[in-house]
Design a protein around this motif. Structure first.
Motif, PDB file in Angstrom:
ATOM      1  N   ASN A 125       0.823  -1.217   0.000  1.00  0.00           N
ATOM      2  CA  ASN A 125       0.000   0.000   0.000  1.00  0.00           C
ATOM      3  C   ASN A 125       0.851   1.258   0.000  1.00  0.00           C
ATOM      4  OD1 ASN A 125      -2.659  -1.236   0.180  1.00  0.00           O
ATOM      5  ND2 ASN A 125      -2.001  -1.929   2.196  1.00  0.00           N
ATOM      6  N   LEU A 126       1.800   1.333  -0.903  1.00  0.00           N
ATOM      7  CA  LEU A 126       2.669   2.508  -0.991  1.00  0.00           C
ATOM      8  C   LEU A 126       1.949   3.644  -1.713  1.00  0.00           C
ATOM      9  CD1 LEU A 126       5.960   0.696  -2.023  1.00  0.00           C
ATOM     10  CD2 LEU A 126       5.408   1.631   0.232  1.00  0.00           C
ATOM     11  N   GLU A 127       2.355   4.863  -1.411  1.00  0.00           N
ATOM     12  CA  GLU A 127       1.786   6.030  -2.094  1.00  0.00           C
ATOM     13  C   GLU A 127       2.056   5.946  -3.585  1.00  0.00           C
ATOM     14  OE1 GLU A 127       2.803   9.830  -0.346  1.00  0.00           O
ATOM     15  OE2 GLU A 127       2.898   8.915   1.639  1.00  0.00           O
ATOM     16  N   GLN A 128       1.092   6.392  -4.387  1.00  0.00           N
ATOM     17  CA  GLN A 128       1.193   6.287  -5.844  1.00  0.00           C
ATOM     18  C   GLN A 128       2.444   6.971  -6.388  1.00  0.00           C
ATOM     19  OE1 GLN A 128      -0.935   3.625  -6.331  1.00  0.00           O
ATOM     20  NE2 GLN A 128      -1.007   4.536  -8.341  1.00  0.00           N
ATOM     21  N   SER A 129       2.754   8.160  -5.885  1.00  0.00           N
ATOM     22  CA  SER A 129       3.928   8.879  -6.396  1.00  0.00           C
ATOM     23  C   SER A 129       5.212   8.087  -6.117  1.00  0.00           C
ATOM     24  CB  SER A 129       4.025  10.277  -5.785  1.00  0.00           C
ATOM     25  OG  SER A 129       4.158  10.198  -4.373  1.00  0.00           O
ATOM     26  N   PHE A 130       5.267   7.458  -4.956  1.00  0.00           N
ATOM     27  CA  PHE A 130       6.438   6.659  -4.599  1.00  0.00           C
ATOM     28  C   PHE A 130       6.510   5.398  -5.460  1.00  0.00           C
ATOM     29  CE2 PHE A 130       8.690   3.743  -1.528  1.00  0.00           C
ATOM     30  CZ  PHE A 130       9.943   4.297  -1.741  1.00  0.00           C
ATOM     31  N   LYS A 131       5.366   4.771  -5.709  1.00  0.00           N
ATOM     32  CA  LYS A 131       5.331   3.595  -6.585  1.00  0.00           C
ATOM     33  C   LYS A 131       5.891   3.939  -7.964  1.00  0.00           C
ATOM     34  CE  LYS A 131       1.370   0.972  -4.871  1.00  0.00           C
ATOM     35  NZ  LYS A 131       0.024   0.493  -5.220  1.00  0.00           N
ATOM     36  N   GLY A 132       5.514   5.111  -8.462  1.00  0.00           N
ATOM     37  CA  GLY A 132       6.016   5.547  -9.768  1.00  0.00           C
ATOM     38  C   GLY A 132       7.525   5.709  -9.763  1.00  0.00           C
ATOM     39  N   MET A 133       8.057   6.316  -8.706  1.00  0.00           N
ATOM     40  CA  MET A 133       9.515   6.470  -8.597  1.00  0.00           C
ATOM     41  C   MET A 133      10.206   5.118  -8.549  1.00  0.00           C
ATOM     42  SD  MET A 133      10.314   9.582  -6.005  1.00  0.00           S
ATOM     43  CE  MET A 133       8.813   9.828  -5.110  1.00  0.00           C
ATOM     44  N   LEU A 134       9.622   4.181  -7.812  1.00  0.00           N
ATOM     45  CA  LEU A 134      10.203   2.844  -7.707  1.00  0.00           C
ATOM     46  C   LEU A 134      10.242   2.142  -9.064  1.00  0.00           C
ATOM     47  CD1 LEU A 134       8.512   1.655  -4.399  1.00  0.00           C
ATOM     48  CD2 LEU A 134      10.947   2.099  -4.732  1.00  0.00           C
ATOM     49  N   LEU A 135       9.157   2.284  -9.827  1.00  0.00           N
ATOM     50  CA  LEU A 135       9.113   1.665 -11.152  1.00  0.00           C
ATOM     51  C   LEU A 135      10.144   2.286 -12.089  1.00  0.00           C
ATOM     52  CD1 LEU A 135       5.266   1.224 -11.626  1.00  0.00           C
ATOM     53  CD2 LEU A 135       6.970  -0.574 -11.295  1.00  0.00           C
ATOM     54  N   LEU A 136      10.264   3.612 -12.063  1.00  0.00           N
ATOM     55  CA  LEU A 136      11.272   4.283 -12.888  1.00  0.00           C
ATOM     56  C   LEU A 136      12.676   3.863 -12.475  1.00  0.00           C
ATOM     57  CD1 LEU A 136       9.816   7.892 -13.135  1.00  0.00           C
ATOM     58  CD2 LEU A 136      10.044   6.228 -14.993  1.00  0.00           C
ATOM     59  N   ASP A 137      12.884   3.773 -11.177  1.00  0.00           N
ATOM     60  CA  ASP A 137      14.194   3.386 -10.661  1.00  0.00           C
ATOM     61  C   ASP A 137      14.539   1.956 -11.090  1.00  0.00           C
ATOM     62  OD1 ASP A 137      16.476   4.133  -9.021  1.00  0.00           O
ATOM     63  OD2 ASP A 137      15.768   2.612  -7.626  1.00  0.00           O
ATOM     64  N   LYS A 138      13.588   1.072 -10.986  1.00  0.00           N
ATOM     65  CA  LYS A 138      13.808  -0.325 -11.368  1.00  0.00           C
ATOM     66  C   LYS A 138      14.143  -0.437 -12.853  1.00  0.00           C
ATOM     67  CE  LYS A 138      11.628  -4.851 -11.487  1.00  0.00           C
ATOM     68  NZ  LYS A 138      10.442  -5.631 -11.193  1.00  0.00           N
ATOM     69  N   ALA A 139      13.505   0.405 -13.667  1.00  0.00           N
ATOM     70  CA  ALA A 139      13.729   0.381 -15.109  1.00  0.00           C
ATOM     71  C   ALA A 139      14.946   1.211 -15.511  1.00  0.00           C
ATOM     72  CB  ALA A 139      12.483   0.887 -15.836  1.00  0.00           C
ATOM     73  N   SER A 140      15.639   1.790 -14.523  1.00  0.00           N
ATOM     74  CA  SER A 140      16.808   2.658 -14.765  1.00  0.00           C
ATOM     75  C   SER A 140      16.463   3.862 -15.623  1.00  0.00           C
ATOM     76  CB  SER A 140      17.948   1.864 -15.400  1.00  0.00           C
ATOM     77  OG  SER A 140      18.362   0.842 -14.541  1.00  0.00           O
ATOM     78  N   MET A 141      15.267   4.380 -15.411  1.00  0.00           N
ATOM     79  CA  MET A 141      14.829   5.570 -16.143  1.00  0.00           C
ATOM     80  C   MET A 141      15.222   6.817 -15.357  1.00  0.00           C
ATOM     81  SD  MET A 141      13.279   4.360 -18.801  1.00  0.00           S
ATOM     82  CE  MET A 141      12.323   5.725 -19.414  1.00  0.00           C
ATOM     83  N   PRO A 142      15.453   7.921 -16.038  1.00  0.00           N
ATOM     84  CA  PRO A 142      15.779   9.161 -15.316  1.00  0.00           C
ATOM     85  C   PRO A 142      14.557   9.661 -14.552  1.00  0.00           C
ATOM     86  CG  PRO A 142      15.543   9.569 -17.666  1.00  0.00           C
ATOM     87  CD  PRO A 142      15.444   8.078 -17.480  1.00  0.00           C
ATOM     88  N   HIS A 143      14.825  10.372 -13.480  1.00  0.00           N
ATOM     89  CA  HIS A 143      13.759  10.920 -12.643  1.00  0.00           C
ATOM     90  C   HIS A 143      13.651  12.417 -12.872  1.00  0.00           C
ATOM     91  CE1 HIS A 143      13.736   7.160 -10.472  1.00  0.00           C
ATOM     92  NE2 HIS A 143      15.041   7.263 -10.335  1.00  0.00           N
ATOM     93  N   ILE A 144      12.460  12.910 -12.703  1.00  0.00           N
ATOM     94  CA  ILE A 144      12.240  14.355 -12.736  1.00  0.00           C
ATOM     95  C   ILE A 144      11.953  14.759 -11.299  1.00  0.00           C
ATOM     96  CG2 ILE A 144      10.797  16.216 -13.580  1.00  0.00           C
ATOM     97  CD1 ILE A 144      10.221  14.429 -16.030  1.00  0.00           C
ATOM     98  N   ARG A 145      12.661  15.757 -10.824  1.00  0.00           N
ATOM     99  CA  ARG A 145      12.484  16.185  -9.436  1.00  0.00           C
ATOM    100  C   ARG A 145      11.968  17.614  -9.436  1.00  0.00           C
ATOM    101  NH1 ARG A 145      13.790  15.021  -4.237  1.00  0.00           N
ATOM    102  NH2 ARG A 145      14.446  16.751  -2.963  1.00  0.00           N
ATOM    103  N   TYR A 146      10.913  17.835  -8.686  1.00  0.00           N
ATOM    104  CA  TYR A 146      10.322  19.165  -8.548  1.00  0.00           C
ATOM    105  C   TYR A 146      10.571  19.688  -7.160  1.00  0.00           C
ATOM    106  CZ  TYR A 146       7.781  17.836 -12.727  1.00  0.00           C
ATOM    107  OH  TYR A 146       7.469  17.445 -13.985  1.00  0.00           O
ATOM    108  N   GLY A 147      10.621  21.006  -7.053  1.00  0.00           N
ATOM    109  CA  GLY A 147      10.676  21.624  -5.752  1.00  0.00           C
ATOM    110  C   GLY A 147      12.002  21.923  -5.325  1.00  0.00           C
TER     111      GLY A 147
END
Length: 147
Positions: A125-147
């Motif tokens: 039951n992880l937060e959706q935004s965190f799940k997305g980061m985990l999937l990108l990280d697993k796929a070795s995709m670049p991340h976009i960071r805001y703030g």
């Protein structure tokens, strides 16, 4: 005193999440925060019986402490000794990862800074935004960071 948090995650060899944690810390100094986060991660590995681990930290000093047997300063002596004693129970490798490659742990540490106490997150039951980061990280995709 400023807010500080610790966070970490444990993945299997395929990159799937096995466990995560976040916790608030009293910030004495950055090294103490990094060492406490490392200790929490090692303790979580032992709790779940993970004895073959590859530890990645985004601070070079803990890597040097463990790998090169650097002693650190007197304030960190007992904390370092405790970490090394736990690591002696495991087969491990430790390496440095740049902050940009550790964005999921950064998210957990930020979450930890707002918590009241240590918390293991329910990986189902992880937060959706965190799940997305985990999937990108697993796929070795670049991340976009805001703030």
């Amino acid at each position: 005193m400023s807010r500080a948090g610790a966070g970490g995650l444990i993945r299997d060899s395929l990159g799937d999440i096995l466990a995560t944690f976040a916790a608030p810390l009293q910030q004495v100094d950055v090294i103490m925060v990094e060492l406490n986060a490392l200790l929490m991660g090692v303790e979580l590995c032992l709790k779940f019986g993970f004895n073959w681990v590859w530890i990645e930290v985004d601070s070079l000093f803990p890597v040097q402490i463990i790998r090169d047997d650097v002693t650190g300063n007197a304030h960190n002596f007992y904390l370092i000794r405790k970490i090394k004693n736990f690591l002696n129970l495991m087969n491990f490798d430790i390496s440095h990862i740049f902050w940009e490659g550790n964005i999921c742990v950064d998210w957990l540490a930020n979450k930890g800074s707002f918590l009241v106490g240590y918390e293991e997150l329910d990986i189902l039951n992880l937060e959706q935004s965190f799940k997305g980061m985990l999937l990108l990280d697993k796929a070795s995709m670049p991340h976009i960071r805001y703030g």
